[in-house]
Design a protein around this motif. Structure first.
Motif, short mmCIF file in Angstrom:
data_model
loop_
_atom_site.label_atom_id
_atom_site.label_comp_id
_atom_site.label_asym_id
_atom_site.label_seq_id
_atom_site.Cartn_x
_atom_site.Cartn_y
_atom_site.Cartn_z
N THR A 78 0.83 -1.21 0.00
CA THR A 78 0.00 0.00 0.00
C THR A 78 0.87 1.26 0.00
O THR A 78 0.55 2.24 -0.68
CB THR A 78 -0.94 0.01 1.22
OG1 THR A 78 -1.67 -1.21 1.27
CG2 THR A 78 -1.90 1.17 1.14
N VAL A 82 0.68 4.12 -2.77
CA VAL A 82 0.48 5.54 -2.46
C VAL A 82 1.57 6.38 -3.11
O VAL A 82 1.30 7.47 -3.64
CB VAL A 82 0.46 5.75 -0.93
CG1 VAL A 82 0.54 7.23 -0.59
CG2 VAL A 82 -0.80 5.14 -0.32
N ARG A 83 2.78 5.88 -3.09
CA ARG A 83 3.89 6.63 -3.69
C ARG A 83 3.76 6.72 -5.20
O ARG A 83 4.17 7.70 -5.81
CB ARG A 83 5.21 5.95 -3.32
CG ARG A 83 6.43 6.58 -3.96
CD ARG A 83 7.70 5.86 -3.54
NE ARG A 83 8.86 6.33 -4.27
CZ ARG A 83 9.55 7.43 -4.01
NH1 ARG A 83 9.16 8.20 -3.01
NH2 ARG A 83 10.60 7.78 -4.72
N ARG A 88 -0.89 10.71 -5.13
CA ARG A 88 -0.56 9.96 -3.91
C ARG A 88 -1.81 9.55 -3.14
O ARG A 88 -1.83 9.56 -1.90
CB ARG A 88 0.39 10.75 -3.02
CG ARG A 88 1.78 10.93 -3.64
CD ARG A 88 2.70 11.69 -2.73
NE ARG A 88 4.04 11.79 -3.32
CZ ARG A 88 5.06 11.00 -3.00
NH1 ARG A 88 4.90 10.06 -2.09
NH2 ARG A 88 6.25 11.16 -3.56
N ALA A 89 -2.86 9.18 -3.88
CA ALA A 89 -4.12 8.69 -3.29
C ALA A 89 -4.75 9.73 -2.36
O ALA A 89 -5.46 9.38 -1.42
CB ALA A 89 -3.90 7.38 -2.54
N ASP A 92 -2.89 13.38 3.18
CA ASP A 92 -2.66 12.56 4.35
C ASP A 92 -4.01 12.26 5.01
O ASP A 92 -4.74 13.18 5.39
CB ASP A 92 -1.76 13.33 5.33
CG ASP A 92 -1.38 12.52 6.56
OD1 ASP A 92 -2.07 11.53 6.86
OD2 ASP A 92 -0.40 12.90 7.23
N LEU A 111 -6.96 6.23 -4.97
CA LEU A 111 -7.59 6.19 -3.65
C LEU A 111 -8.40 4.91 -3.48
O LEU A 111 -8.33 4.25 -2.43
CB LEU A 111 -8.49 7.42 -3.48
CG LEU A 111 -9.30 7.50 -2.19
CD1 LEU A 111 -8.38 7.53 -0.98
CD2 LEU A 111 -10.20 8.74 -2.20
N VAL A 114 -5.93 1.78 -3.07
CA VAL A 114 -5.33 1.58 -1.75
C VAL A 114 -6.40 1.27 -0.70
O VAL A 114 -6.12 0.61 0.31
CB VAL A 114 -4.48 2.80 -1.33
CG1 VAL A 114 -3.34 3.02 -2.31
CG2 VAL A 114 -5.33 4.07 -1.21
N PRO A 266 6.51 7.40 3.00
CA PRO A 266 5.25 6.68 3.21
C PRO A 266 5.39 5.16 3.13
O PRO A 266 4.67 4.44 3.82
CB PRO A 266 4.35 7.21 2.08
CG PRO A 266 5.27 7.82 1.09
CD PRO A 266 6.44 8.33 1.86
N GLY A 329 -1.00 6.05 7.57
CA GLY A 329 -1.23 6.41 6.17
C GLY A 329 -2.20 5.54 5.42
O GLY A 329 -2.49 5.81 4.26
N ARG A 331 -5.63 4.32 4.00
CA ARG A 331 -6.86 5.03 3.71
C ARG A 331 -8.04 4.20 4.21
O ARG A 331 -8.17 3.03 3.87
CB ARG A 331 -7.02 5.27 2.20
CG ARG A 331 -6.37 6.55 1.68
CD ARG A 331 -4.89 6.64 1.95
NE ARG A 331 -4.28 7.82 1.32
CZ ARG A 331 -3.04 8.19 1.51
NH1 ARG A 331 -2.24 7.50 2.30
NH2 ARG A 331 -2.57 9.27 0.91
#
Length: 424
Positions: A78, A82-83, A88-89, A92, A111, A114, A266, A329, A331
Motif C-alpha cells: 500500500t 500511495v507513492r 498519492r491517493a 494525508d 484512492l 489503496v 510513506p 497512512g 486510507r
C-alpha cells in the motif's frame, strides 16, 4: 462543509425541489454502486489473501505468523501504491474528515486501489472516508459538466448523503449526519427544504445497497428485558467508559502520526504500520482484523464465549489497531472499527457484571466510543440504537449520551491540520 448552497436561499418551491430529485437519485445510486464495487472487490481479494494463499502455502489462515507477514506486506504494498499513483491517493488521511471538499478526479482510482488493499489486507479501518471522498470527487466532476450552473456545494451534499445512506442501509443516517451541519438559519430556507436533495440521495443509495447486497446492522442481540433503575447507572458508566477509551486514541493520534512521519517516507511508514498491525492481530486474535462489521457479529452471537479480560483485551487491541492504521497512512474510515471496540467493551462490562443486560451494555459501549472518535452525536446515537432494533432502549441511550458528550465536547478531534496539530 459547504452543503448550505445545495439549494439557494429563500423558500424553496416544490418545482425547484422536483428538479433536484433527478440528480439526487442519480448520485445516490452511483454512490452505492461505487461502494458495492469496492466492497465486492475487497471481499474477493480478502478470500485470496486469507484463505487461498495460506492454504496453498500450508500456513494457518489466522496464525500469528501469517497475520504479521500479511499485514506487513500489505503495509509495504500500500505504501508503494500511495507513492506511485497520481496524487498519492489524496492528502494525508490523518488530515481528512468524513466529508471534505472535492478531490481532483485523477486521484480517485489510486484512492480506491489503496482502499481495496487496506480492506482486504485486514487493516482496522472501514470504507466510509475514502468512498465518501471518491464519490464526492466523481459527483462534483460529472455534475459541473452536465449541470454547470448548479452550486458546487450541491454535489458535495448529494454524494455525501448517498454514500452514508448506502453505508448504513437507510437514508435516516444521512439526514441525521447532515442535520448537524445544515442548520436552519434565517434567509437560507427551511431545514427540510435544504435536506430534501440529500435525503433523496440517501434513500437512493440505501435502497440500491439493500436490494443489491441486503446489508444488516442488526446483531441479533438478546431482547432487552425492560428498564430498571440500575440500568440508568450502567448506561451512564459504560457510555462514559467508551468515551474515555475513544479519547485515549484521539489524544494519542497526533503523537503516533508524528512518529510515523518521522520515518520520512510513506512506504517505510506503512510497512512499519502493517508490521505493528500484524503484531496486534497476533495479540488480539483474528477477530480484531479488518473493518470489524462481520467480526462484531461473531462476538455478539456468543456473549459468553470469552472472558471479561478477553473482551476487554480485544477492545483495547482494536482501538490501538484503529489508531495505528489511521496514523500511518492507510486510507479508511473509523466508524466500523470503533463499533467493534464499543461492542467488545460492552460485552466486557456484561461479563464483569452479568446483571447488566447484554443489549444495554453493547449499545452504550458503541455510543460512547463513537461520540469520542466521530464527534457526531446523531450518528453515534443512531448507530447504537440500530444495533439493537429495540426502541425501548432509546430513552436510556439519550440519557447516557449526556455525560459522554460532556467528556468529549471541546476535546481535540481525531483529525489533524496539515502541520500535524489536532483540529478542535
Amino acid at each position: 462543509m459547504a452543503t448550505d448552497s445545495a439549494v439557494s436561499a429563500g423558500p424553496a418551491p416544490a418545482r425547484r425541489l422536483l428538479l433536484l430529485l433527478v440528480p439526487a437519485l442519480a448520485v445516490g445510486v452511483l454512490s452505492a454502486l461505487v461502494l458495492l464495487g469496492v466492497s465486492l472487490l475487497a471481499e474477493q481479494l480478502q478470500d485470496v489473501l486469507w484463505e487461498t494463499l495460506p492454504d496453498a502455502l500450508s500456513v494457518g489462515r489466522y496464525s500469528s505468523l501469517w497475520m504479521i507477514v500479511m499485514l506487513t506486506s500489505i503495509g509495504l504494498v500500500t505504501g508503494l501504491a500511495v507513492r506511485s499513483v497520481p496524487g498519492r491517493a489524496g492528502p494525508d488521511p490523518a488530515t481528512m474528515g468524513l466529508v471534505d471538499p472535492p478531490l481532483p478526479p485523477g486521484v480517485v482510482p489510486g484512492l480506491l486501489l489503496v482502499t481495496v488493499l487496506a480492506l482486504a489486507g485486514g487493516v482496522s479501518l472501514g470504507p466510509e472516508n475514502p468512498i465518501t471522498a471518491a464519490n464526492i470527487a466523481l459527483a462534483y466532476w460529472v455534475g459541473r459538466r452536465f449541470v454547470p450552473g448548479a452550486p458546487d456545494g450541491l454535489w458535495l451534499g448529494l454524494a455525501a448523503a448517498g454514500t452514508i445512506g448506502a453505508l448504513f442501509g437507510t437514508p435516516v443516517a444521512a439526514a441525521l449526519i447532515l442535520t448537524e451541519t445544515l442548520t436552519a438559519t434565517p434567509g437560507k430556507g427551511a431545514l427540510w427544504d435544504r435536506l430534501f436533495g440529500p435525503l433523496a440521495a440517501g434513500a437512493a443509495g440505501a435502497l440500491t445497497m439493500v436490494l443489491a447486497a441486503h446489508p444488516s446492522f442488526d446483531l441479533s442481540l438478546p431482547d432487552y428485558p425492560g428498564t430498571h433503575w440500575g440500568d440508568l447507572l450502567s448506561a451512564i458508566v459504560i457510555a462514559s467508559a467508551g468515551a474515555v477509551l475513544g479519547l485515549a486514541a484521539v489524544y494519542a493520534f497526533p503523537h503516533v502520526h508524528r512518529a510515523f512521519r518521522a520515518l520520512g517516507h510513506p512506504v517505510l511508514a506503512m510497512t512499519a504500520g502493517g508490521l505493528l498491525l500484524g503484531l496486534l492481530g497476533a495479540l488480539g486474535g483474528h477477530l480484531t482484523l479488518f473493518k470489524g462489521l462481520d467480526e462484531v457479529k461473531v462476538l455478539a452471537a456468543d456473549p459468553g464465549g470469552w472472558s471479561a479480560a478477553e473482551f476487554g483485551g480485544m477492545a483495547v487491541v482494536k482501538t490501538a489497531a484503529l489508531l495505528i492504521a489511521a496514523a500511518c497512512g492507510f486510507r479508511g474510515g473509523r466508524i466500523f472499527p470503533a463499533v467493534f471496540c464499543g461492542v467488545a467493551l460492552g460485552l466486557c462490562a456484561h461479563a464483569l457484571v452479568d446483571g447488566i443486560p447484554v443489549t444495554l451494555a453493547v449499545t452504550c459501549g458503541v455510543l460512547g466510543i463513537l461520540l469520542a472518535v466521530t464527534r457526531q452525536g446523531w450518528l453515534s446515537l443512531f448507530t447504537a440504537a440500530v444495533l439493537a432494533s429495540d426502541m425501548s432502549l432509546l430513552p436510556l441511550l439519550c440519557v447516557a449520551t449526556l455525560p459522554a458528550w460532556l467528556l468529549v465536547t471541546g476535546r481535540p478531534l481525531m483529525q489533524l491540520h496539515k502541520d500535524g496539530t489536532p483540529l478542535r
